[in-house]
Design a protein around this motif. Sequence first.
Motif, PDB file in Angstrom:
ATOM      1  N   VAL A   1       4.161   6.531  -7.174  1.00 15.86           N
ATOM      2  CA  VAL A   1       3.882   7.975  -7.128  1.00 15.86           C
ATOM      3  C   VAL A   1       2.859   8.297  -8.210  1.00 15.86           C
ATOM      4  N   SER A   2       1.801   9.032  -7.848  1.00 16.85           N
ATOM      5  CA  SER A   2       0.777   9.412  -8.829  1.00 16.85           C
ATOM      6  C   SER A   2       0.666  10.926  -8.924  1.00 16.85           C
ATOM      7  N   ASP A   3       0.526  11.418 -10.149  1.00 21.15           N
ATOM      8  CA  ASP A   3       0.360  12.849 -10.437  1.00 21.15           C
ATOM      9  C   ASP A   3      -1.116  13.076 -10.741  1.00 21.15           C
ATOM     10  N   THR A   4      -1.754  14.037 -10.081  1.00 17.98           N
ATOM     11  CA  THR A   4      -3.194  14.242 -10.238  1.00 17.98           C
ATOM     12  C   THR A   4      -3.485  15.577 -10.908  1.00 17.98           C
TER      13      THR A   4
ATOM     14  N   ALA B   1      -3.936   6.921  -1.602  1.00 17.95           N
ATOM     15  CA  ALA B   1      -2.528   7.095  -1.227  1.00 17.95           C
ATOM     16  C   ALA B   1      -2.346   7.016   0.287  1.00 17.95           C
ATOM     17  N   SER B   2      -1.154   6.573   0.690  1.00 18.84           N
ATOM     18  CA  SER B   2      -0.801   6.569   2.109  1.00 18.84           C
ATOM     19  C   SER B   2      -0.198   7.904   2.523  1.00 18.84           C
TER      20      SER B   2
ATOM     21  N   LEU C   1       0.808  -1.215   0.000  1.00 19.13           N
ATOM     22  CA  LEU C   1       0.000   0.000   0.000  1.00 19.13           C
ATOM     23  C   LEU C   1       0.842   1.267   0.000  1.00 19.13           C
ATOM     24  N   ALA C   2       2.093   1.182  -0.448  1.00 20.25           N
ATOM     25  CA  ALA C   2       2.978   2.349  -0.420  1.00 20.25           C
ATOM     26  C   ALA C   2       2.695   3.245  -1.616  1.00 20.25           C
TER      27      ALA C   2
END
Length: 450
Positions: free
Chosen positions: A276-279, A304-305, A224-225
């Motif tokens: 890593v996600s960019d929104t 995200a954590s 879940l990182a």
Amino acid sequence: MQREVQEKSRFAVVAAVQLPSVSDVEFEASLTELRELAKTLGFEVVHKFMQKRSGFDKTAYLGVGKREEIRCFVNNEPEFAELNETRQSAADPCSGEIDVIFVDHEISPSQARNLEKEVGCQVMDRTMVILEIFHRNARSRAARAQVEIARLGYMAPRLREAAKLAGPQGRQRSGLGGRGAGESHTEMDRRKIRDRIAELQLEITAMDVERKTQRARRQERQGLAGVALVGYTNAGKSTLMRALTGSEVLVANKLFATLDTTVRALHPESVPRILVSDTVGFIKNLPHGLVASFKSTLEEALDASLLLHIIDASDPGFERQLEVTDDVLDEIGAKAVPLIRIFNKIDHVGDAAAQSECAAALRAQYPDCIVMSARRPDDVAKLRERIVGFFQGNLVEDEIFLPWSAQQLRGAIYASCEVLAERADGEGAFFRVRGESDAVKGLREQFSRA
């Protein structure tokens, strides 16, 4: 041989009413933002018209005198001849006319229609501008569907206004081949819009199920990182995403360059492996329909954590932008997710002394923040350490035994844990590992069955 076609320059003006509750600083920042939105659409803003009023004019947003002033400017009348000459000198005189007026609020269909009639020029309110930018920049099937829903919702009340202009001619004959007794063209259009919105919502629901399944599989494989980059549009999220992950994501100095969520692994990879996600960026007065439509996109922030709230340290209005982002996070239910404030673009704040002074002030006001530039490798490395440290805080150390008969499973240990030491005896290999408690427990159970 291809012929190059020079694109015609498009000119615009911005117009805004300052209400008593809005400070001069906030008003100026909003107008600057509107100019940037216009620039993103490809317009050059050549003038701005401002008016202080206790409320918007119900007929045409601006007062009568200001509307007359805009009409004179748009039509190149003597009062503005000198300014119009300057405007036209930048391009071919034939293309020097004003194409559109951008209004810094959402206005009603009747206000827009009346303003257009009086000044003789197309009017686009703030909501329409943002919707148009989203429409042009949406790439994925989900983003396009979400934008179309918001655009259709915006258009529906404007069809009613168009029907008023059509009058009785808008009524369609009933009878053979008709759409129903006395049903008007406008009513048919509104019904088509409702049907299309319902169809798109079904598509989005199906895509949401698919996306959640993909996320669940990804989390099963990687844990879940997850880190989500959130913040105001053009704060530097995509630049930071590229620096943290080594990926070739789109980086552009314009508003809403990113609409679709991009997910990449932190590079160099760590234990646990961090995604890593960019929104999509936030903005002041983001149309409510868009916030609702983009909830599925913003759900990456909920999953995200850790959230990295990216703020443009070089923008004088960053506090207002910070507040907008906090409000949107609250609206989508992400306020409970741990968050680190990242003040980016510090290298844009004057010389070294000015940067040092600004950084000290920000750290004093926001004690746990990070002040950095996504273009400085040392700053990015420190941020990476902070991210990895966050996820390694809950790791456990343990020893796992793997019999010689199951050595083909060694890869699973290295994929999900950090191996600190390894020793062997006649029965098999012993691994001293550090990893997430669930991952270590899962490996132990898996090997006991081997």
